[in-house]
Motif scaffolding. Structure first.
Motif, mmCIF file in Angstrom:
data_model
loop_
_atom_site.group_PDB
_atom_site.id
_atom_site.type_symbol
_atom_site.label_atom_id
_atom_site.label_comp_id
_atom_site.label_asym_id
_atom_site.label_seq_id
_atom_site.Cartn_x
_atom_site.Cartn_y
_atom_site.Cartn_z
ATOM 1 N N LEU A 37 0.820 -1.207 0.000
ATOM 2 C CA LEU A 37 0.000 0.000 0.000
ATOM 3 C C LEU A 37 0.855 1.258 0.000
ATOM 4 C CD1 LEU A 37 -2.874 1.200 0.212
ATOM 5 C CD2 LEU A 37 -2.572 1.205 2.683
ATOM 6 N N SER A 38 1.955 1.252 0.759
ATOM 7 C CA SER A 38 2.802 2.441 0.833
ATOM 8 C C SER A 38 3.480 2.733 -0.494
ATOM 9 C CB SER A 38 3.857 2.260 1.932
ATOM 10 O OG SER A 38 3.242 2.119 3.197
ATOM 11 N N SER A 39 3.757 1.712 -1.290
ATOM 12 C CA SER A 39 4.414 1.918 -2.582
ATOM 13 C C SER A 39 3.418 2.001 -3.733
ATOM 14 C CB SER A 39 5.404 0.778 -2.851
ATOM 15 O OG SER A 39 4.731 -0.472 -2.891
ATOM 16 N N TRP A 40 2.124 2.043 -3.421
ATOM 17 C CA TRP A 40 1.105 2.153 -4.467
ATOM 18 C C TRP A 40 1.129 3.563 -5.057
ATOM 19 C CZ3 TRP A 40 -4.822 2.379 -3.268
ATOM 20 C CH2 TRP A 40 -5.541 2.358 -4.467
ATOM 21 N N PRO A 41 1.453 3.704 -6.338
ATOM 22 C CA PRO A 41 1.644 5.053 -6.896
ATOM 23 C C PRO A 41 0.356 5.655 -7.447
ATOM 24 C CG PRO A 41 2.335 3.450 -8.512
ATOM 25 C CD PRO A 41 1.837 2.662 -7.319
ATOM 26 N N PHE A 42 -0.789 5.473 -6.756
ATOM 27 C CA PHE A 42 -2.064 5.964 -7.288
ATOM 28 C C PHE A 42 -2.091 7.486 -7.332
ATOM 29 C CE2 PHE A 42 -2.713 6.063 -2.738
ATOM 30 C CZ PHE A 42 -3.502 7.184 -2.542
ATOM 31 N N HIS A 43 -1.478 8.154 -6.346
ATOM 32 C CA HIS A 43 -1.521 9.620 -6.319
ATOM 33 C C HIS A 43 -0.744 10.207 -7.487
ATOM 34 C CE1 HIS A 43 -1.805 13.648 -4.722
ATOM 35 N NE2 HIS A 43 -0.489 13.760 -4.708
ATOM 36 N N GLN A 44 0.423 9.646 -7.757
ATOM 37 C CA GLN A 44 1.214 10.144 -8.890
ATOM 38 C C GLN A 44 0.497 9.890 -10.204
ATOM 39 O OE1 GLN A 44 4.880 8.110 -10.369
ATOM 40 N NE2 GLN A 44 5.918 9.930 -9.585
#
Length: 386
Positions: free
Chosen positions: A295-302
């Motif tokens: 979850l912490s490395s999920w780049p959804f925001h970028q």
């Protein structure tokens, strides 16, 4: 709209040493100004500049304009801190992060970025060089490298400050370009996009951009980092330094490629673009320990940022809609139930029997919500009552 263009500087070893000394002095001066602002509770630029301007010139040897830029950097840093505190990014006032943030003045790293305006930095586009103020005087003829498209954008639209950045021993200039906003067309329909970890993006048209390859790459990078961190040799430390930010650059490249392809489809078909509003999702969910890294490395925001600015640049309508129950709601009958999604991949409505891929169904729900939201966005204002 504002875009940033990053160009790589190619200084000689002598020029690089002078640039490094300049960054260190500017950041020491900014740290001193930050301490004064914290001690005397100075929030506005004029008050802080009157207080520290003479000291920045006498104690640190800054010229007039670099001293002003250092004060502006401090004021902007405290403004960002106040905005984060107000938005709750650092937690409630009783949290440890909140108290730590307000309990000490902001400090600046020795090689933190330093802004330069047109009075202390000039561009020579034909020669591909820049002239910049340094502690050793005006340094001219520093070469830079960029693509033809970046050079064209710099010549036509560069405006405002440029930041000098040192990253991993390499030098960059990050310039701000002010592009005119294209007119947003009236969409004939919408494309809904569901973002996820296993599937980075799934559109309402059924197009799926898988994230398994990126996940494998992240796991491989994590194993290599662990192997190198377990060793104490100098060669292992050098290899770790070379691998720094490599994973981040790879993920950004994947997001650029996916967002460019999706936005080009929307532009070609005359449709708008809609995504889920996933803000604050890391605070809303609780995961097992083995899932926290994913979850912490999920780049959804970028990915969302890339989609937003590419849509704006192309004149494509863009909306963020409510993400609640998009993967549990039936787009045909509207029945919403957790049992509609028995597993991660499948969707089966318990009322009408509609079945399909869960991510595609979520994309369809996002599209339907965008259709409804656009009606309210573009509706004329009601006439006042007599």
């Amino acid at each position: 709209m504002k875009l940033v263009v990053q160009v790589k500087l190619l200084p000689t070893p002598e020029q690089a040493s002078v640039l490094e000394a300049t960054l260190r002095v500017c950041n020491r001066a900014a740290t001193y100004a930050s301490q004064v602002a914290f001690a005397k509770e100075l929030k506005d630029r004029n008050g802080l500049q009157k207080e520290v301007y003479a000291d920045l010139k006498a104690r640190f040897g800054l010229s007039a304009q670099p001293a002003v830029r250092a004060v502006k950097k401090v004021v902007d840093a405290y403004a960002t801190l106040r905005a984060n505190l107000w938005a709750g990014t650092l937690g409630p006032p009783t949290s440890k992060r909140y108290r730590k943030a307000i309990g000490a003045p902001i400090g600046f790293r020795p090689e933190a970025a330093q802004p330069f305006d047109d009075r202390c930095l000039s561009w020579q586009y034909d020669a591909r060089t820049v002239s910049i103020w340094t502690m050793a005087g005006r340094m001219r003829g520093i070469r830079f490298a960029c693509s033809p498209d970046q050079l064209k954008m710099l010549v036509a639209h560069r405006k405002g400050e440029s930041d000098l950045v040192c990253r991993g021993g390499k030098w960059f200039l990050i310039a701000t370009c002010d592009l005119p906003d294209p007119e947003v067309y009236e969409p004939v329909d919408w494309i809904g996009v569901d973002r996820g970890i296993v599937n980075l993006a799934t559109t309402s048209d059924g197009t799926n951009y898988q994230g398994r390859r990126l996940s494998r790459y992240r796991r491989w990078q994590a194993r290599k980092r662990a192997e190198l961190q377990g060793k104490t040799s100098r060669s292992a430390r050098r290899r770790l330094a070379r691998r720094k930010r490599k994973e981040q650059r790879h993920a950004a490249h994947v997001n650029h490629r996916v967002s460019k392809e999706i936005v080009s489809v929307a532009q070609r078909t005359g449709r708008g673009f809609a995504v889920e509003d996933l803000g604050g999702i890391r605070k809303r969910v609780r995961l097992r320990r083995d899932q926290r890294g994913a979850l912490s490395s999920w780049p959804f925001h970028q990915l969302g940022q890339h989609l937003a600015y590419k849509c704006r640049k192309a004149g494509v309508p863009f909306l963020e809609v409510d993400a609640a129950y998009t993967s549990q709601r039936c787009p045909r009958c509207g029945h919403t139930e957790r049992a509609n999604r028995p597993d991660r991949d499948c969707f089966r409505c318990r009322r009408c029997g509609l079945a399909g891929l869960a991510d595609v169904v979520a994309g369809v729900n996002v599209r339907d919500r965008a259709r409804s939201a656009w009606v309210f966005v573009t509706a004329p204002a009601p006439a006042p009552h007599p």
